[in-house]
Write a protein that holds these residues in place. Structure first.
Motif, PDB file in Angstrom:
ATOM      1  N   LEU A 232       0.843  -1.184   0.000  1.00 47.16           N
ATOM      2  CA  LEU A 232       0.000   0.000   0.000  1.00 47.16           C
ATOM      3  C   LEU A 232       0.883   1.241   0.000  1.00 47.16           C
ATOM      4  CD1 LEU A 232      -2.890   1.049   0.137  1.00 47.16           C
ATOM      5  CD2 LEU A 232      -2.720   1.021   2.616  1.00 47.16           C
ATOM      6  N   GLN A 233       0.806   2.023  -1.069  1.00 50.41           N
ATOM      7  CA  GLN A 233       1.583   3.240  -1.182  1.00 50.41           C
ATOM      8  C   GLN A 233       0.655   4.434  -0.923  1.00 50.41           C
ATOM      9  OE1 GLN A 233       4.887   3.368  -1.700  1.00 50.41           O
ATOM     10  NE2 GLN A 233       4.976   1.138  -1.747  1.00 50.41           N
ATOM     11  N   LEU A 234       0.899   5.127   0.167  1.00 51.49           N
ATOM     12  CA  LEU A 234       0.079   6.280   0.502  1.00 51.49           C
ATOM     13  C   LEU A 234       0.706   7.555  -0.052  1.00 51.49           C
ATOM     14  CD1 LEU A 234      -0.858   5.524   4.218  1.00 51.49           C
ATOM     15  CD2 LEU A 234      -2.226   5.106   2.171  1.00 51.49           C
ATOM     16  N   ALA A 235      -0.165   8.500  -0.374  1.00 51.83           N
ATOM     17  CA  ALA A 235       0.313   9.800  -0.831  1.00 51.83           C
ATOM     18  C   ALA A 235       0.882  10.581   0.352  1.00 51.83           C
ATOM     19  CB  ALA A 235      -0.839  10.574  -1.467  1.00 51.83           C
ATOM     20  N   PRO A 236       1.755  11.543   0.098  1.00 53.51           N
ATOM     21  CA  PRO A 236       2.335  12.330   1.196  1.00 53.51           C
ATOM     22  C   PRO A 236       1.292  12.979   2.098  1.00 53.51           C
ATOM     23  CG  PRO A 236       3.567  12.710  -0.821  1.00 53.51           C
ATOM     24  CD  PRO A 236       2.379  11.886  -1.196  1.00 53.51           C
ATOM     25  N   PHE A 237       0.204  13.512   1.502  1.00 51.54           N
ATOM     26  CA  PHE A 237      -0.789  14.171   2.350  1.00 51.54           C
ATOM     27  C   PHE A 237      -1.511  13.166   3.253  1.00 51.54           C
ATOM     28  CE2 PHE A 237      -3.052  13.334  -1.676  1.00 51.54           C
ATOM     29  CZ  PHE A 237      -4.186  12.682  -1.228  1.00 51.54           C
ATOM     30  N   GLN A 238      -1.635  11.899   2.776  1.00 57.98           N
ATOM     31  CA  GLN A 238      -2.239  10.875   3.623  1.00 57.98           C
ATOM     32  C   GLN A 238      -1.313  10.518   4.791  1.00 57.98           C
ATOM     33  OE1 GLN A 238      -2.733   8.164   0.267  1.00 57.98           O
ATOM     34  NE2 GLN A 238      -4.952   8.174   0.591  1.00 57.98           N
ATOM     35  N   GLU A 239      -0.034  10.350   4.479  1.00 59.46           N
ATOM     36  CA  GLU A 239       0.929  10.045   5.543  1.00 59.46           C
ATOM     37  C   GLU A 239       1.051  11.191   6.536  1.00 59.46           C
ATOM     38  OE1 GLU A 239       2.391   7.581   6.658  1.00 59.46           O
ATOM     39  OE2 GLU A 239       2.469   6.060   5.098  1.00 59.46           O
ATOM     40  N   ASN A 240       0.987  12.411   6.046  1.00 61.31           N
ATOM     41  CA  ASN A 240       1.064  13.568   6.950  1.00 61.31           C
ATOM     42  C   ASN A 240      -0.099  13.554   7.940  1.00 61.31           C
ATOM     43  OD1 ASN A 240       3.369  14.510   5.732  1.00 61.31           O
ATOM     44  ND2 ASN A 240       2.293  15.939   4.381  1.00 61.31           N
TER      45      ASN A 240
ATOM     46  N   CYS B 257      -8.259   6.165   6.582  1.00 59.88           N
ATOM     47  CA  CYS B 257      -8.864   5.863   7.882  1.00 59.88           C
ATOM     48  C   CYS B 257      -8.634   4.409   8.271  1.00 59.88           C
ATOM     49  CB  CYS B 257     -10.355   6.181   7.853  1.00 59.88           C
ATOM     50  SG  CYS B 257     -10.725   7.945   7.718  1.00 59.88           S
ATOM     51  N   HIS B 258      -8.681   3.513   7.278  1.00 57.22           N
ATOM     52  CA  HIS B 258      -8.442   2.100   7.568  1.00 57.22           C
ATOM     53  C   HIS B 258      -7.006   1.886   8.038  1.00 57.22           C
ATOM     54  CE1 HIS B 258      -8.740  -2.238   7.283  1.00 57.22           C
ATOM     55  NE2 HIS B 258     -10.024  -2.119   6.974  1.00 57.22           N
ATOM     56  N   VAL B 259      -6.053   2.557   7.394  1.00 59.20           N
ATOM     57  CA  VAL B 259      -4.662   2.443   7.829  1.00 59.20           C
ATOM     58  C   VAL B 259      -4.506   2.983   9.247  1.00 59.20           C
ATOM     59  CG1 VAL B 259      -2.306   3.236   7.397  1.00 59.20           C
ATOM     60  CG2 VAL B 259      -3.749   2.535   5.483  1.00 59.20           C
ATOM     61  N   ALA B 260      -5.166   4.116   9.527  1.00 62.59           N
ATOM     62  CA  ALA B 260      -5.105   4.657  10.885  1.00 62.59           C
ATOM     63  C   ALA B 260      -5.621   3.631  11.887  1.00 62.59           C
ATOM     64  CB  ALA B 260      -5.927   5.942  10.970  1.00 62.59           C
ATOM     65  N   ALA B 261      -6.714   2.975  11.544  1.00 60.18           N
ATOM     66  CA  ALA B 261      -7.306   1.986  12.451  1.00 60.18           C
ATOM     67  C   ALA B 261      -6.378   0.792  12.663  1.00 60.18           C
ATOM     68  CB  ALA B 261      -8.654   1.531  11.900  1.00 60.18           C
ATOM     69  N   THR B 262      -5.844   0.240  11.569  1.00 64.69           N
ATOM     70  CA  THR B 262      -4.983  -0.943  11.710  1.00 64.69           C
ATOM     71  C   THR B 262      -3.703  -0.619  12.480  1.00 64.69           C
ATOM     72  OG1 THR B 262      -4.015  -0.512   9.519  1.00 64.69           O
ATOM     73  CG2 THR B 262      -5.873  -2.047   9.640  1.00 64.69           C
ATOM     74  N   ARG B 263      -3.168   0.567  12.254  1.00 61.91           N
ATOM     75  CA  ARG B 263      -1.946   0.951  12.982  1.00 61.91           C
ATOM     76  C   ARG B 263      -2.231   1.138  14.477  1.00 61.91           C
ATOM     77  NH1 ARG B 263       1.254   5.291   9.023  1.00 61.91           N
ATOM     78  NH2 ARG B 263       1.445   3.898   7.225  1.00 61.91           N
TER      79      ARG B 263
ATOM     80  N   THR C 103      -5.596  -4.635   0.632  1.00 60.47           N
ATOM     81  CA  THR C 103      -4.338  -3.910   0.750  1.00 60.47           C
ATOM     82  C   THR C 103      -3.950  -3.549   2.172  1.00 60.47           C
ATOM     83  OG1 THR C 103      -5.463  -1.786   0.480  1.00 60.47           O
ATOM     84  CG2 THR C 103      -4.666  -2.876  -1.522  1.00 60.47           C
ATOM     85  N   ASP C 104      -4.894  -3.600   3.101  1.00 58.41           N
ATOM     86  CA  ASP C 104      -4.618  -3.063   4.434  1.00 58.41           C
ATOM     87  C   ASP C 104      -5.182  -3.997   5.498  1.00 58.41           C
ATOM     88  OD1 ASP C 104      -3.817  -1.151   6.354  1.00 58.41           O
ATOM     89  OD2 ASP C 104      -5.863  -0.383   6.442  1.00 58.41           O
ATOM     90  N   PRO C 105      -4.592  -5.185   5.660  1.00 57.50           N
ATOM     91  CA  PRO C 105      -5.173  -6.170   6.574  1.00 57.50           C
ATOM     92  C   PRO C 105      -4.979  -5.801   8.038  1.00 57.50           C
ATOM     93  CG  PRO C 105      -3.065  -6.935   5.760  1.00 57.50           C
ATOM     94  CD  PRO C 105      -3.366  -5.670   5.014  1.00 57.50           C
TER      95      PRO C 105
END
Length: 329
Positions: free
Chosen positions: A7-15, A42-48, A78-80
């Motif tokens: 999963l490749q996130l855009a810079p603004f998403q990672e920020n 939001c899903h990445v935020a949740a899994t992290r 992409t984001d298990p």
């Protein structure tokens, strides 16, 4: 064994993720332009958060079942979720929660730490506040992430942290058409300063309201005209100068395109209007600039006429907001 695509996130998403995951504030409002990947983010935020042991369970609430299905699909592709996390992700709709608000919590321990993701809050409206408040009160160590493609009709107060996916994304025409109003604590001034909306995108009425709000912040008693048969006057502002008496000013708003300058004829008309209204001084306020001839006339009669051009407006907005922040401590 299922293979997951990197999963490749855009810079603004990672920020956003870095900002969100390093805080512990209970309420965050994320405004994300359509197509910028808010569901994946939001899903990445949740899994992290689950992987880091910051929350125990995640609830996605949306307006439609389709978004819940999309949320589950993201986790399957992409984001298990962490392999040892168990069944931590739950999805529901606002309608289902409204029908039976306690159904979700009947078999959940009171000390459970949730990440509540409230998506499409612009669609759900004011009911989101009641649902979120009840959930956080029941599980006090939880966090709520409100997600919208426009500013929702919610009371966004000091308890909220406000985030958005970049001024470039939000300046897109299809997004700007959706951003109409901010909540009371994030008013028109903040929209302009944070570049959520450009001066050129304001309606003529919003531009007049912006001027009136800033004059009120400067201590004037303001009368915003109705916009018809007002003799070229958009705002009348009066200020008590103490021993010097009352200072009456009239303000004419010209919401022009950036490169369309205000000419000398407009300033001449404004000078006549000042006399008709028996005002101490008349101001032209524009989203563009004045021609050299118009500027010369204003300078000649500087005790009777004034101007606020594009550059002056930016400074005035910043000054007003600094004053509001200082007043609020």
């Amino acid at each position: 064994m299922r293979e997951f695509r990197p999963l490749q996130l855009a810079p603004f998403q990672e920020n956003f993720l870095q900002s969100f995951l390093t805080r512990s504030d209970p309420r965050t409002l994320l405004v994300a332009a359509p197509g910028t990947g808010k569901t994946v983010t939001c899903h990445v935020a949740a899994t992290r958060m689950v992987a880091a042991g910051l929350v125990d369970k995640v609830l996605l609430t949306s307006a439609h079942r389709a978004l819940g299905e999309q949320w589950q699909h993201v986790g399957q592709s992409t984001d298990p979720w962490p392999v040892d996390a168990g069944d931590v992700s739950v999805t529901t709709t606002y309608a289902a929660l409204a029908r039976d608000p306690n159904r979700m919590w009947r078999e959940v321990a009171a000390d459970t730490r949730w990440l509540f993701v409230f998506d499409e809050v612009h669609w759900a409206g004011y009911q989101v506040e009641a649902i979120a408040a009840a959930a956080i009160a029941r599980f006090p160590n939880s966090r709520a992430l409100f997600v919208s493609t426009e500013i929702p009709p919610m009371e966004v107060d000091s308890q909220f942290t406000f985030e958005f996916f970049g001024s470039d994304a939000l300046a897109r025409p299809d997004t700007q058409s959706n951003i109409q109003k901010l909540a009371p604590s994030l008013g028109l001034l903040q929209q302009v300063q944070r570049k959520l909306i450009q001066l050129d995108d304001l309606s003529w009425r919003e531009f007049e309201e912006l001027i009136a709000k800033m004059l009120q912040a400067d201590g004037y008693s303001v009368d915003l005209m109705q916009g018809t048969k007002d003799g070229g006057v958009d705002v009348v502002a009066v200020r008590d100068l103490g021993t010097a008496g009352l200072f009456k000013s009239i303000w004419q708003a010209k919401k022009n395109h950036y490169d369309r300058k205000v000419g000398l004829s407009i300033v001449r008309e404004l000078a006549d209007t000042r006399l008709e209204h028996k005002a101490s001084k008349a101001f032209i306020v524009t989203t563009s600039f004045l021609t050299s001839g118009a500027l010369q006339r204003v300078e000649r009669d500087k005790f009777l006429l004034g101007k606020v051009d594009r550059n002056d407006l930016d400074r005035w907005i910043d000054k007003t907001l600094r004053g509001q922040r200082n007043a609020n401590g």
